[in-house]
Design an enzyme around this catalytic site. Structure first.
Site, PDB file in Angstrom:
ATOM      1  N   ASN A   1      47.780  69.305  78.528  1.00 26.32           N
ATOM      2  CA  ASN A   1      47.967  70.277  76.468  1.00 26.32           C
ATOM      3  C   ASN A   1      47.114  69.095  75.869  1.00 26.32           C
ATOM      4  OD1 ASN A   1      49.682  68.224  77.051  1.00 26.32           O
ATOM      5  ND2 ASN A   1      50.995  70.222  75.519  1.00 26.32           N
ATOM      6  N   TYR A   2      47.195  68.604  75.383  1.00 17.88           N
ATOM      7  CA  TYR A   2      46.454  66.826  74.289  1.00 17.88           C
ATOM      8  C   TYR A   2      45.311  66.172  74.882  1.00 17.88           C
ATOM      9  CZ  TYR A   2      48.185  63.130  71.439  1.00 17.88           C
ATOM     10  OH  TYR A   2      47.725  62.837  70.666  1.00 17.88           O
TER      11      TYR A   2
ATOM     12  N   TYR B   1      53.982  69.397  84.944  1.00 13.86           N
ATOM     13  CA  TYR B   1      54.426  69.141  83.601  1.00 13.86           C
ATOM     14  C   TYR B   1      54.197  70.663  82.646  1.00 13.86           C
ATOM     15  CZ  TYR B   1      54.088  68.906  78.102  1.00 13.86           C
ATOM     16  OH  TYR B   1      54.002  69.022  77.617  1.00 13.86           O
TER      17      TYR B   1
ATOM     18  N   ALA C   1      87.271  63.296  49.428  1.00 14.14           N
ATOM     19  CA  ALA C   1      85.497  63.159  49.669  1.00 14.14           C
ATOM     20  C   ALA C   1      84.935  62.119  49.331  1.00 14.14           C
ATOM     21  CB  ALA C   1      84.907  63.924  50.825  1.00 14.14           C
ATOM     22  N   ALA C   2      85.398  61.231  48.652  1.00 20.40           N
ATOM     23  CA  ALA C   2      85.279  60.560  47.687  1.00 20.40           C
ATOM     24  C   ALA C   2      85.343  58.861  48.125  1.00 20.40           C
ATOM     25  CB  ALA C   2      85.878  60.304  46.148  1.00 20.40           C
TER      26      ALA C   2
ATOM     27  N   LYS D   1      82.501  58.349  56.092  1.00 17.57           N
ATOM     28  CA  LYS D   1      82.809  58.597  57.371  1.00 17.57           C
ATOM     29  C   LYS D   1      83.098  60.034  57.450  1.00 17.57           C
ATOM     30  CE  LYS D   1      87.864  58.711  56.324  1.00 17.57           C
ATOM     31  NZ  LYS D   1      88.766  57.456  55.685  1.00 17.57           N
TER      32      LYS D   1
ATOM     33  N   ARG E   1      86.568  51.144  56.905  1.00 18.93           N
ATOM     34  CA  ARG E   1      86.997  50.752  58.126  1.00 18.93           C
ATOM     35  C   ARG E   1      86.113  51.592  59.325  1.00 18.93           C
ATOM     36  NH1 ARG E   1      92.680  52.070  58.303  1.00 18.93           N
ATOM     37  NH2 ARG E   1      92.760  53.549  56.261  1.00 18.93           N
TER      38      ARG E   1
END
Ligand code: UD1
Ligand code: MG
Length: 484
Positions: free
Chosen positions: A390-391, A370, A11-12, A24, A17
């Protein structure tokens, strides 16, 4: 197989392309990287060791391999001087190899462990110096050709660029997967030169070397040539991706899953499905998703790393890291974000978004809501259009709703807040304080009607005209009642 087996994965190469900043072999197909598929096939052989040869973007590739296969030996090939040189780097990284060395590439995602096992068994039975996993193809262009003599014995592999016109006619090709007797490999590697059309050290020259030494060489054609096909560009990536999907979907159908439209169904390699699951058109089951018996998924769902319980029904839903209980119902148009769990027989309905929410057995959030950072107890019903706020603009907080509660429509639960077991709320309630068990919380004031407001303040508008007409009718009706 082999206690004495080394699998080398090359896999070097750069994979230019692909025109990608991602190497790749790291491009995904069916939820795994290409090299991930090859490593799974390699592992199935239970080899003594796996050696991966990395070069281009080696940090990225090596990191990924280490994650998947912590015991793999990583060999570095700084310059890509050819497959022969790459294997030399692999052997040097190991130090000492014996037994069988199997060489494969990292860009052949369809490769199956069973094929490798079969090939290695053929090689070992032949007691040859080297064996070729070959293939018979209609268009051999670009591949190394397997040259046989009049007796049919393998003599050499010749690369496309070095082949004579007659040799180019040969349709038996080298898939790239080779098996070596380690002793012979160690002997042959230093003898491979680079005096050829590409100026590379061809691993395939080892075949000619074995024959010169009077050793046995075999070539074993694989029926399913696609398994050895490599990906070089995005078009091949899509083609092999579709082929892999076709194979995965086919396997699940053989195992008892109903797939209404295989062409629009995408199932990743690590998904698991039980018998009598039904998958309707337009479904993507991704990552480590599992679907239990008798569940029906689709149409049009994307579920990643989700767990769907037996007999559940999931329609037009986008979900990630969610757990859906037995017989529960989800959708249509639901958005399940990570940390959602829905209990047995529960419901998450249309246009509901959930996140970090555990919704108990038989609990329901049926419409337009929600639900974030929440716990909802068993049997509770959440009214349409409820927002779990919730915020607070800085931090997230949790909301806890007990069991068998009944909250009304268009509520806002301002976290952190707790609504007790069996509690209720009125429509439009904004819950800012805890509601004790069994209490009814009401936050909107009593309703006040200002009679005749539209006639006074909106005089001459269609609104006022409609009001006037209705009042006139009512006046008649009231008189009628009064008269009778
Ligand atoms: C190679 C084979 C050919 C075979 C074909 C199958 C040789 C000389 N030729 O040709 O017979 O039909 O594969 O696809 O082996 N790689 C490295 N380091 C290198 C060179 C390559 O790691 O220095 C890796 C690449 O990343 C790739 C694989 O080896 O995964 C094959 O290399 P590639 O250059 O594609 O070889 P081919 O010319 O296709
Ligand atoms: Mg190639």
């Amino acid at each position: 197989m082999g206690n004495n087996l080394t699998v080398v994965v090359l896999a070097a190469g750069g994979g230019t392309r692909m025109r990608s900043k991602t190497m790749k072999v790291l491009h995904p197909i069916a939820g795994r990287t290409m090299i991930g598929h090859v490593l799974v096939a390699a592992r199935e052989m239970q080899p003594e060791r796996i050696v991966a040869v990395v070069g281009h973007q080696r940090e990225q590739v090596a990191g990924h391999i280490r994650e998947l296969e912590p015991d793999a030996v990583l060999a570095v090939q700084d310059e890509q001087l050819g497959t022969g040189h790459a294997v030399r780097m692999a052997v040097e990284a190991v130090g000492d190899v014996s037994g069988t060395v199997l060489v494969a590439y990292g860009d052949t995602p369809l490769l199956e462990g069973a094929s490798l096992r079969w090939f290695a068994a053929e090689h070992e039975a032949s007691q040859g110096a080297v064996s070729i996993l070959s293939g018979i193809v209609d268009n051999p262009f670009g591949y190394g050709r397997v040259l046989r003599n009049a007796e049919g014995d393998v003599e050499a592999i010749v690369e496309e660029k070095d082949a004579t016109p007659a040799q180019r006619e040969v349709r038996e090709i080298n898939s790239g997967i080779l098996a070596f007797d380690a002793e012979f490999l160690l002997e042959a590697l230093p003898r491979i030169g680079n005096d050829n059309a590409k100026g590379e050290y061809y691993l395939t020259d080892a075949i000619g070397i074995a024959r010169e030494d009077g050793l046995t060489v075999g070539a074993y054609p694989i029926d399913d040539v696609m398994q050895t096909e490599g990906v070089n560009d995005r078009a091949q990536l899509a083609r092999l991706g579709a082929e892999m999907n076709r194979r995965i979907v086919g396997r699940w159908m053989r195992d008892g899953v109903t797939v209404m439209d295989p062409a629009t169904t995408w199932i990743d390699a690590d998904v698991t499905l039980e018998r009598d699951v039904t998958v309707l058109p337009g479904v993507q089951l991704l990552g480590a998703t599992s679907v239990a018996e008798d569940a029906v998924v689709g149409p049009d769902c994307t579920l990643k790393d989700c767990e769907i319980g037996p007999g559940a029904r999931v329609v037009r839903t986008h979900g990630e890291l969610a757990v859906i209980g037995a017989g529960a119902a989800v959708g249509p148009f639901s958005y399940l974000r990570p940390g959602t769990t829905l209990g047995a027989g529960g419901k998450i309905g249309g246009f509901v978004e959930t996140k970090n929410a555990s919704i108990g057995d038989g609990a329901k959030v049926p419409h337009l809501s929600y639900v974030g950072d929440a716990e909802i107890g068993e049997g509770t019903n959440i009214g349409a259009g409820t927002i779990f706020a919730n915020y607070d603009g800085v931090r997230k907080h949790r909301t806890r709703v007990g069991r068998q509660a009944r909250t009304a429509s268009n509520n806002t639960f301002v976290a952190p807040v707790e609504i007790g077991d069996g509690a209720a709320t009125g429509a439009g309630t904004v819950v800012r304080q805890d509601v004790p068990p069994g209490a009814l919380a009401v936050s909107s004031g009593p309703q006040r009607n200002i009679e005749g407001w539209a006639l006074d303040r909106r005089a001459g508008t269609p609104q006022a005209e409609a009001a006037e007409a209705a009042l006139a009718d009512r006046g008649d009706a009231e008189q009628g009642v009064a008269e009778s």
